[in-house]
Motif scaffolding. Sequence first.
Motif, PDB file in Angstrom:
ATOM      1  N   PHE A 159       1.608  -0.006  32.368  1.00 37.96           N
ATOM      2  CA  PHE A 159       3.031   0.701  32.826  1.00 37.96           C
ATOM      3  C   PHE A 159       4.019  -0.426  32.785  1.00 37.96           C
ATOM      4  N   ARG A 160       3.676  -1.709  33.386  1.00 41.02           N
ATOM      5  CA  ARG A 160       4.706  -2.841  33.420  1.00 41.02           C
ATOM      6  C   ARG A 160       5.245  -2.866  32.050  1.00 41.02           C
ATOM      7  N   VAL A 161       4.520  -2.860  30.926  1.00 38.18           N
ATOM      8  CA  VAL A 161       5.311  -2.955  29.664  1.00 38.18           C
ATOM      9  C   VAL A 161       6.430  -1.876  29.583  1.00 38.18           C
ATOM     10  N   PHE A 162       6.248  -0.517  30.072  1.00 34.48           N
ATOM     11  CA  PHE A 162       7.119   0.071  30.028  1.00 34.48           C
ATOM     12  C   PHE A 162       8.240  -0.208  30.842  1.00 34.48           C
ATOM     13  N   VAL A 163       8.095  -0.567  32.161  1.00 31.51           N
ATOM     14  CA  VAL A 163       9.288  -0.870  33.243  1.00 31.51           C
ATOM     15  C   VAL A 163      10.178  -2.071  32.440  1.00 31.51           C
ATOM     16  N   HIS A 164       9.268  -3.090  31.793  1.00 29.93           N
ATOM     17  CA  HIS A 164      10.282  -4.222  31.306  1.00 29.93           C
ATOM     18  C   HIS A 164      11.047  -3.577  29.818  1.00 29.93           C
ATOM     19  N   ARG A 201       0.852   5.205  43.640  1.00 29.96           N
ATOM     20  CA  ARG A 201       2.161   5.697  43.378  1.00 29.96           C
ATOM     21  C   ARG A 201       3.325   4.338  43.628  1.00 29.96           C
ATOM     22  N   LYS A 202       2.935   3.514  44.458  1.00 29.78           N
ATOM     23  CA  LYS A 202       3.966   2.513  44.505  1.00 29.78           C
ATOM     24  C   LYS A 202       4.003   1.534  43.234  1.00 29.78           C
ATOM     25  N   GLU A 203       3.030   1.606  42.225  1.00 30.14           N
ATOM     26  CA  GLU A 203       3.268   1.052  41.191  1.00 30.14           C
ATOM     27  C   GLU A 203       4.337   1.767  40.358  1.00 30.14           C
ATOM     28  N   LEU A 204       4.536   2.915  40.659  1.00 31.10           N
ATOM     29  CA  LEU A 204       5.294   3.662  39.587  1.00 31.10           C
ATOM     30  C   LEU A 204       6.834   3.578  40.112  1.00 31.10           C
TER      31      LEU A 204
END
Length: 216
Positions: A159-164, A201-204
């Motif tokens: 998911f962090r890849v999407f964020v970046h 959820r907090k990661e999202l």
Amino acid sequence: MSIALKQVFNKDKTFRPKRKFEPGTQRFELHKRAQASLNSGVDLKAAVQLPSGEDQNDWVAVHVVDFFNRINLIYGTICEFCTERTCPVMSGGPRYEYRWQDDMKYKKPTALPAPQYMNLLMDWIEVQINNEDIFPTSVGVPFPKNFLQICKKILCRLFRVFVHVYIHHFDRIILMGAEAHVNTCYKHFYYFVTELNLIDRKELEPLKEMTSKMCH
């Protein structure tokens, strides 16, 4: 998808080889079913639901490998623009910074440039999905007891890849005409992890505003 975009998404030299499922196996059949649902234009929310009578671990395994392949490809399309100079820290805007820890070389959370973080992340996932003790491919071989916990960590980090990519490189995705492809992949990922409660959820939070508009 345009011909130019197909060429971008088909070139393999900057990407790791895809992990594939062996024909004739249960997981290959699940993989085909999942792909058929997506290709038929079915509602993504419906496509991620565990099919009746199927094992949840098998369903999760198929999707983790598929998301690794897809997200790996998405990052590969912009990786030449994600450098230690442009992205000296792995972040998602000013409020979110991700530090790398793998209990091997990096025993404590360590701040790294985004491209270094991404390479370590993809290597770390690749080792796990190719480990028969974690992702068994032989019929009748059970998953480890902590399989879902391992998958949760993999998905959280993917998911962090999407964020970046969304926060720092989406202009490049738009220039390539790839935003619809990336958005569909994100929606599929988001519906899957929320349907099966695989990410806290907090990661999202970093993409919360965008997600509320995109995923109804």
